[in-house]
Design an enzyme around this catalytic site. Structure first.
Site, PDB file in Angstrom:
ATOM      1  CE1 TYR A 172       0.905   0.016   4.385  1.00  0.00           C
ATOM      2  CE2 TYR A 172      -1.104  -1.255   4.691  1.00  0.00           C
ATOM      3  CZ  TYR A 172       0.080  -0.731   5.189  1.00  0.00           C
ATOM      4  OH  TYR A 172       0.420  -0.948   6.500  1.00  0.00           O
ATOM      5  CE  LYS A 187       6.195  -1.147   6.324  1.00  0.00           C
ATOM      6  NZ  LYS A 187       7.514  -1.781   6.602  1.00  0.00           N
TER       7      LYS A 187
END
Length: 239
Positions: A172, A187
């Site tokens: 994601y 991330k």
């Protein structure tokens, strides 16, 4: 096409290797030291175990001494394992990060490979995220990864030695993750570190790559993630 060509034409893809087969032979990393953050449980412990099987000396870092001690016992029992050491560390603190590298060097040697696996995560609607909740995830997943990466690179740049960094990412980072705005944003930052530092440090022999695994079941999963896995598990209707 001639008859001879037809006779020898490939017929589909080769069969996959048997379950449990390994890509690399034992001893591949003999003589090297690998430092794995979040190495006391889950994916981090599995990564450390594979490096141990390949002959590396392994240092696992994490915040819970009891988990690290238990993981060390498991890793020492891996066939072909080199020496194993552990370092208690909060990667959000750059001074503690420096101490981890000092401890790794004292116990084994300067790490040749760094695996940035440690991360924080929990589901929460974006509008309900508190400042502390945001910081708890971003400071561990992104900032902690950066502190570890920076310390590793500084030492190799000073010594003029090559090194390898693996950052564990998440899909994601590309797609977004509703309910995980904090983790997805962090991330995405980790992904960009890979892309930026691969170019910046590549000329000095420091490689950096991203690894994006799927969900790995482990003992620290939150209840909602565990429930989702249970709901999606094959049942009689899927047999």
């Amino acid at each position: 096409m001639t008859d001879n060509a037809r006779t020898h034409a490939p017929r589909g893809l080769p069969a996959p290797p048997p379950l449990g087969a390994a890509a690399l032979p034992p001893g591949t990393y003999a003589g090297q030291v690998v430092l794995v953050t979040g190495g006391g449980t889950g994916l981090g412990k599995a990564i450390a175990a594979e490096f141990a099987r390949l002959g590396a000396g392994v240092v696992i870092a994490g915040r819970r001494a009891e988990q690290l001690a238990a993981a060390c016992r498991e890793l020492e029992a891996v066939p072909g394992a080199g020496r194993v050491a552990a370092a208690v560390c909060d990667i959000r603190d750059p001074e503690r990060v420096a101490e981890v590298f000092d401890a790794a060097e004292a116990a084994l040697a300067a790490p040749d490979v760094l695996v940035n696996n440690a991360a924080a995560n929990f589901p929460c609607p974006a509008e309900d995220l508190s400042p502390n909740a945001w910081r708890a995830v971003v400071d561990t997943t992104l900032t902690g990864t950066w502190f570890m990466t920076r310390e590793f690179a500084r030492r190799h740049l000073a010594a003029g030695t090559p090194g390898s960094i693996v950052n564990v990412g998440a899909s994601y980072a590309w797609t977004g993750g509703p309910g995980f705005a904090h983790s997805a944003a962090a991330k995405a930052g980790v992904k960009n570190l890979v892309e930026t530092l691969a170019v910046e440090w590549g000329p000095y022999g420091i490689q950096i790559n991203g690894l994006v695994p799927g969900l790995v079941p482990h003992e620290d999963m939150t209840a909602d993630i565990r429930g989702g896995l249970e709901r999606s598990a094959p049942g009689p209707k899927d047999a």
